[in-house]
Motif scaffolding. Structure first.
Motif, PDB file in Angstrom:
ATOM      1  N   SER A  25      11.027  -1.091  36.748  1.00 25.00           N
ATOM      2  CA  SER A  25      10.536  -1.713  37.974  1.00 25.00           C
ATOM      3  C   SER A  25       9.495  -2.768  37.593  1.00 25.00           C
ATOM      4  O   SER A  25       8.815  -2.635  36.586  1.00 25.00           O
ATOM      5  CB  SER A  25       9.946  -0.673  38.931  1.00 25.00           C
ATOM      6  OG  SER A  25       8.882   0.026  38.328  1.00 25.00           O
ATOM      7  N   ASP A  61       7.780  -4.374  43.110  1.00 27.10           N
ATOM      8  CA  ASP A  61       7.288  -2.996  43.157  1.00 27.10           C
ATOM      9  C   ASP A  61       7.420  -2.418  41.758  1.00 27.10           C
ATOM     10  O   ASP A  61       8.525  -2.169  41.285  1.00 27.10           O
ATOM     11  CB  ASP A  61       8.116  -2.191  44.155  1.00 27.10           C
ATOM     12  CG  ASP A  61       7.696  -0.730  44.243  1.00 27.10           C
ATOM     13  OD1 ASP A  61       6.798  -0.305  43.487  1.00 27.10           O
ATOM     14  OD2 ASP A  61       8.278  -0.015  45.063  1.00 27.10           O
ATOM     15  N   ARG A  95       8.128   5.683  41.044  1.00 19.55           N
ATOM     16  CA  ARG A  95       9.278   6.133  41.854  1.00 19.55           C
ATOM     17  C   ARG A  95      10.398   5.104  41.836  1.00 19.55           C
ATOM     18  O   ARG A  95      11.574   5.442  41.757  1.00 19.55           O
ATOM     19  CB  ARG A  95       8.821   6.425  43.284  1.00 19.55           C
ATOM     20  CG  ARG A  95       9.905   6.720  44.285  1.00 19.55           C
ATOM     21  CD  ARG A  95      10.835   7.878  43.977  1.00 19.55           C
ATOM     22  NE  ARG A  95      10.166   9.069  43.539  1.00 19.55           N
ATOM     23  CZ  ARG A  95      10.789  10.052  42.875  1.00 19.55           C
ATOM     24  NH1 ARG A  95      12.058   9.961  42.580  1.00 19.55           N
ATOM     25  NH2 ARG A  95      10.141  11.118  42.504  1.00 19.55           N
ATOM     26  N   LYS A  96      10.053   3.829  41.909  1.00 22.00           N
ATOM     27  CA  LYS A  96      11.062   2.760  41.890  1.00 22.00           C
ATOM     28  C   LYS A  96      11.814   2.761  40.556  1.00 22.00           C
ATOM     29  O   LYS A  96      13.035   2.597  40.520  1.00 22.00           O
ATOM     30  CB  LYS A  96      10.377   1.409  42.127  1.00 22.00           C
ATOM     31  CG  LYS A  96      11.303   0.238  42.208  1.00 22.00           C
ATOM     32  CD  LYS A  96      11.944   0.148  43.553  1.00 22.00           C
ATOM     33  CE  LYS A  96      12.635  -1.198  43.701  1.00 22.00           C
ATOM     34  NZ  LYS A  96      13.233  -1.343  45.000  1.00 22.00           N
ATOM     35  N   ASP A 139      14.157   5.807  40.522  1.00 29.31           N
ATOM     36  CA  ASP A 139      15.323   5.527  41.360  1.00 29.31           C
ATOM     37  C   ASP A 139      16.291   4.571  40.666  1.00 29.31           C
ATOM     38  O   ASP A 139      17.511   4.743  40.750  1.00 29.31           O
ATOM     39  CB  ASP A 139      14.905   4.957  42.709  1.00 29.31           C
ATOM     40  CG  ASP A 139      14.230   5.996  43.598  1.00 29.31           C
ATOM     41  OD1 ASP A 139      14.350   7.211  43.312  1.00 29.31           O
ATOM     42  OD2 ASP A 139      13.570   5.582  44.579  1.00 29.31           O
ATOM     43  N   ASN A 140      15.750   3.573  39.954  1.00 31.78           N
ATOM     44  CA  ASN A 140      16.579   2.634  39.209  1.00 31.78           C
ATOM     45  C   ASN A 140      17.373   3.360  38.120  1.00 31.78           C
ATOM     46  O   ASN A 140      18.576   3.129  37.948  1.00 31.78           O
ATOM     47  CB  ASN A 140      15.708   1.533  38.611  1.00 31.78           C
ATOM     48  CG  ASN A 140      16.493   0.543  37.790  1.00 31.78           C
ATOM     49  OD1 ASN A 140      16.429   0.577  36.562  1.00 31.78           O
ATOM     50  ND2 ASN A 140      17.227  -0.340  38.444  1.00 31.78           N
TER      51      ASN A 140
END
Length: 85
Positions: free
Chosen positions: A21, A34, A38-39, A42-43
């Motif tokens: 991210s 961002d 968490r990003k 998720d990626n």
């Protein structure tokens, strides 16, 4: 390995994966992106089509150029797991 020995009928390992991210800032006034943890998670899950990650490590790289431009990059690496159906 912990997943298969603890829950061999519930989860399958799909392999190591990396998620990233990014964010940036111009003049301290305009921010974009961002670079959150968490990003990045998720990626990584999206790349591996996984339900979760275990044994994760996280690196954060920041850089700045004379206060004009600043950036931050979060890299997460871990073992992707998928629920068995």
């Amino acid at each position: 390995n912990g997943v298969n020995s603890a829950n061999p009928d519930r989860f399958a390992e799909t392999g190591m994966v990396e998620g990233v991210s990014n964010s940036g800032n111009i003049l301290g006034l305009f921010s974009f992106g961002d670079s959150g943890y968490r990003k990045a998670i998720d990626n990584a899950k999206t790349k591996a089509n996984a339900d979760g990650l275990i044994n994760c490590v996280c690196d954060i790289k920041t850089s700045s150029f004379l206060g004009i431009y600043a950036s931050s990059k979060t890299v997460v690496r871990g073992l992707a797991i998928k629920r068995k159906h």
